[in-house]
Design an enzyme around this catalytic site. Structure first.
Site, short mmCIF file in Angstrom:
data_model
loop_
_atom_site.label_atom_id
_atom_site.label_comp_id
_atom_site.label_asym_id
_atom_site.label_seq_id
_atom_site.Cartn_x
_atom_site.Cartn_y
_atom_site.Cartn_z
N ASP A 129 10.07 79.70 -90.61
CA ASP A 129 9.91 79.58 -92.07
C ASP A 129 10.20 78.14 -92.50
OD1 ASP A 129 9.39 82.28 -92.31
OD2 ASP A 129 11.31 82.79 -93.27
N MET A 130 9.67 77.77 -93.67
CA MET A 130 9.98 76.44 -94.20
C MET A 130 10.95 76.58 -95.36
SD MET A 130 9.60 73.28 -93.68
CE MET A 130 8.19 72.99 -92.63
N ARG A 173 1.36 79.17 -91.40
CA ARG A 173 1.35 80.05 -92.58
C ARG A 173 1.37 79.12 -93.79
NH1 ARG A 173 6.86 82.59 -93.54
NH2 ARG A 173 6.27 84.27 -92.14
N LYS A 201 2.93 78.92 -101.26
CA LYS A 201 3.05 77.95 -102.36
C LYS A 201 4.37 77.18 -102.28
CE LYS A 201 0.00 80.34 -105.56
NZ LYS A 201 -0.20 80.88 -106.91
N ALA A 259 8.93 78.12 -102.37
CA ALA A 259 9.82 78.94 -103.18
C ALA A 259 11.08 78.22 -103.66
CB ALA A 259 10.22 80.18 -102.38
N HIS A 298 0.30 86.37 -103.09
CA HIS A 298 -0.06 87.60 -103.81
C HIS A 298 -1.01 87.25 -104.94
CE1 HIS A 298 4.15 87.57 -102.44
NE2 HIS A 298 3.80 88.69 -101.87
N ARG A 320 15.25 84.29 -105.40
CA ARG A 320 13.97 83.57 -105.35
C ARG A 320 12.82 84.49 -105.78
NH1 ARG A 320 16.15 81.23 -100.62
NH2 ARG A 320 14.85 82.50 -99.25
N ARG A 321 12.94 85.78 -105.42
CA ARG A 321 11.89 86.73 -105.83
C ARG A 321 11.89 86.92 -107.35
NH1 ARG A 321 11.67 85.61 -101.12
NH2 ARG A 321 10.37 84.08 -102.11
N ALA A 331 12.83 84.63 -109.43
CA ALA A 331 12.33 83.37 -110.01
C ALA A 331 10.81 83.30 -110.00
CB ALA A 331 12.92 82.19 -109.23
C1 FAD Z 1 4.64 86.29 -96.17
C2 FAD Z 1 5.27 85.23 -96.99
C3 FAD Z 1 6.10 84.32 -96.38
C4 FAD Z 1 6.68 83.30 -97.14
N1 FAD Z 1 7.41 82.33 -96.51
C5 FAD Z 1 7.87 81.29 -97.22
C6 FAD Z 1 8.50 80.18 -96.60
O1 FAD Z 1 8.66 80.13 -95.36
N2 FAD Z 1 8.95 79.17 -97.37
C7 FAD Z 1 8.78 79.17 -98.74
O2 FAD Z 1 9.18 78.20 -99.41
N3 FAD Z 1 8.21 80.22 -99.36
C8 FAD Z 1 7.74 81.26 -98.64
N4 FAD Z 1 7.12 82.29 -99.29
C9 FAD Z 1 7.18 82.40 -100.77
C10 FAD Z 1 6.06 81.64 -101.44
O3 FAD Z 1 6.27 80.27 -101.27
C11 FAD Z 1 5.98 81.97 -102.94
O4 FAD Z 1 7.16 81.65 -103.56
C12 FAD Z 1 5.66 83.42 -103.23
O5 FAD Z 1 4.76 83.95 -102.31
C13 FAD Z 1 5.04 83.57 -104.63
O6 FAD Z 1 3.85 82.85 -104.70
P1 FAD Z 1 2.40 83.53 -104.74
O7 FAD Z 1 1.57 82.80 -103.75
O8 FAD Z 1 2.48 84.98 -104.56
O9 FAD Z 1 1.80 83.10 -106.14
P2 FAD Z 1 2.36 83.20 -107.62
O10 FAD Z 1 1.44 82.37 -108.44
O11 FAD Z 1 3.81 82.92 -107.68
O12 FAD Z 1 2.14 84.72 -107.97
C14 FAD Z 1 0.86 85.31 -108.10
C15 FAD Z 1 1.03 86.76 -108.52
O13 FAD Z 1 1.67 87.48 -107.46
C16 FAD Z 1 2.62 88.40 -107.99
N5 FAD Z 1 3.96 88.01 -107.53
C17 FAD Z 1 4.31 86.86 -106.91
N6 FAD Z 1 5.63 86.87 -106.61
C18 FAD Z 1 6.12 88.03 -107.07
C19 FAD Z 1 7.40 88.62 -107.08
N7 FAD Z 1 8.46 88.03 -106.54
N8 FAD Z 1 7.54 89.83 -107.64
C20 FAD Z 1 6.49 90.48 -108.19
N9 FAD Z 1 5.24 89.96 -108.21
C21 FAD Z 1 5.06 88.77 -107.67
C22 FAD Z 1 2.49 88.35 -109.48
O14 FAD Z 1 1.55 89.31 -109.87
C23 FAD Z 1 1.96 86.95 -109.73
O15 FAD Z 1 1.26 86.85 -110.94
C24 FAD Z 1 6.47 83.27 -98.55
C25 FAD Z 1 5.63 84.19 -99.14
C26 FAD Z 1 5.01 85.15 -98.40
C27 FAD Z 1 4.08 86.09 -99.07
#
Ligand code: FAD
Length: 306
Positions: free
Chosen positions: A131-132, A183, A186, A188, A226, A287-288, A290
């Site tokens: 993970d990053m 992977r 965006k 977090a 997502h 973080r979730r 946020a």
């Molecule tokens: C499999 C996986 C591994 C990850 N690994 C890392 C990592 O190693 N390092 C890192 O910095 N980040 C990691 N992340 C987190 C990532 O960076 C984002 O913070 C997170 O995925 C939310 O961004 P999004 O792409 O879903 O888009 P967003 O624009 O944030 O969300 C798009 C839509 O998705 C839904 N959604 C998103 N997050 C949530 C939530 N928490 N609860 C409910 N609905 C939500 C909502 O409907 C939102 O409108 C990971 C995410 C995933 C899915």
């Protein structure tokens, strides 16, 4: 944006962490995003995920280890997970954070610990995703990953890049030369404008650029999001370029957009669900929250319900 920064700030407060982890109603709420406190609970959750047609990635939560002994315990936990995956016959790999292997104590310790886990995964034909974390450790994380990748196979160890960082497109280009399984997500963490795009639209645009670069590379990568618009753009790009559904996977978090996970799996896409478990859930949970301010209402509503 202000709420996001505030929650990310709170995610790092030790005092609040100690309070939250001892406060039963708060703990109960975590079940939305965390599979449980024990490995057995995580295995049960992964079984259900597999039955729904998705694969998984285990994540043992513990970002704030402070002693070498604690890092040894983390290594043991991961060796145990790899064994359990085989014994329980579940479809899962593992995700690790170098901070839990001692990155802040000594990067060499983190490398040695990660190496033990990757070697075991390689022996068992499994895969470790590094993970990053925050931008202060981006370079050292990439350096350690490169050392691991030099020794282990493409299909035994992979890395994560974050589209909010300015440097990510170039990092992706360089990593593809090795090659490496990436992977893309965006990002977090709370990052300053010196290193990361402050505007969401730029983060999303950069994500799309990197996604196209990865898909066109011919290596198997993870598209972790997502965001329905990015998922749709990925589906369209793959279709347009004649890239098969088996050539990449979508990745999503446990408890987030389960409907979308199931729909993509039903449509024949590979979907991997990231399954966190363990006692140290506080920073992950925050973080979730946020990421989606509406989640705070979910917390408040459930707390009022008792
Ligand atoms: C499999 C996986 C591994 C990850 N690994 C890392 C990592 O190693 N390092 C890192 O910095 N980040 C990691 N992340 C987190 C990532 O960076 C984002 O913070 C997170 O995925 C939310 O961004 P999004 O792409 O879903 O888009 P967003 O624009 O944030 O969300 C798009 C839509 O998705 C839904 N959604 C998103 N997050 C949530 C939530 N928490 N609860 C409910 N609905 C939500 C909502 O409907 C939102 O409108 C990971 C995410 C995933 C899915």
């Amino acid at each position: 944006m202000v709420i996001r920064s505030a929650l990310l700030y709170l995610s790092q407060l030790e005092g609040l962490k100690n309070f939250a982890t001892r406060f039963p109603p708060f703990k109960k709420l975590t079940t939305r995003f965390v599979a449980g406190e024990t490995i057995d609970e995580a295995v049960a959750a992964i079984r259900r995920i597999n039955e729904a047609g998705c694969s998984a990635s285990f994540d043992h939560l513990n970002e704030s280890v402070t002693s070498p002994a604690e890092t040894t315990a983390e290594v043991s936990e991961y060796l145990h997970i790899l064994e359990q995956i085989e014994l329980a016959k579940i479809d899962s790999n593992v995700s690790i954070k170098l901070s839990q292997f001692g990155l802040e104590i000594d990067p060499e310790l983190a490398y040695k610990n990660a190496r033990i886990v990757v070697a075991e995964a390689a022996r068992r034909g499994n895969f470790v995703r590094v993970d990053m974390e925050g931008s202060l450790v981006t370079q050292v994380t990439l350096d350690i990953f490169r050392r691991l990748r030099a020794e282990f196979d493409l299909n035994n160890v992979g890395i994560v890049l974050q589209s909010y960082l300015y440097r990510t497109y170039e990092d992706a280009q360089a990593l593809l030369q090795i090659p490496a399984r990436i992977r893309i997500c965006k990002g977090a963490y709370n990052e300053p404008p010196e290193v990361a795009y402050p505007e969401k639209k730029d983060v999303d645009e950069n994500y799309l650029r990197v996604m196209k670069l990865l898909l066109a590379s011919g290596t198997y990568h993870g598209i972790a999001t997502h965001d329905p618009r990015i998922i749709e753009a990925t589906v369209q790009f793959a279709r347009q370029e004649g890239i098969g559904k088996e050539a990449f996977e979508f990745q999503m978090l446990y408890g987030v957009r389960r409907d979308l996970q199931l729909r993509l799996a039903r449509d024949g896409y590979k979907v991997r669900v990231y399954v966190p478990y363990g006692k140290h859930w506080y920073p992950y949970f925050m973080r979730r929250l946020a990421e989606r301010p509406a989640n705070i209402w979910f917390v408040i509503k459930n707390m009022l319900k008792g």
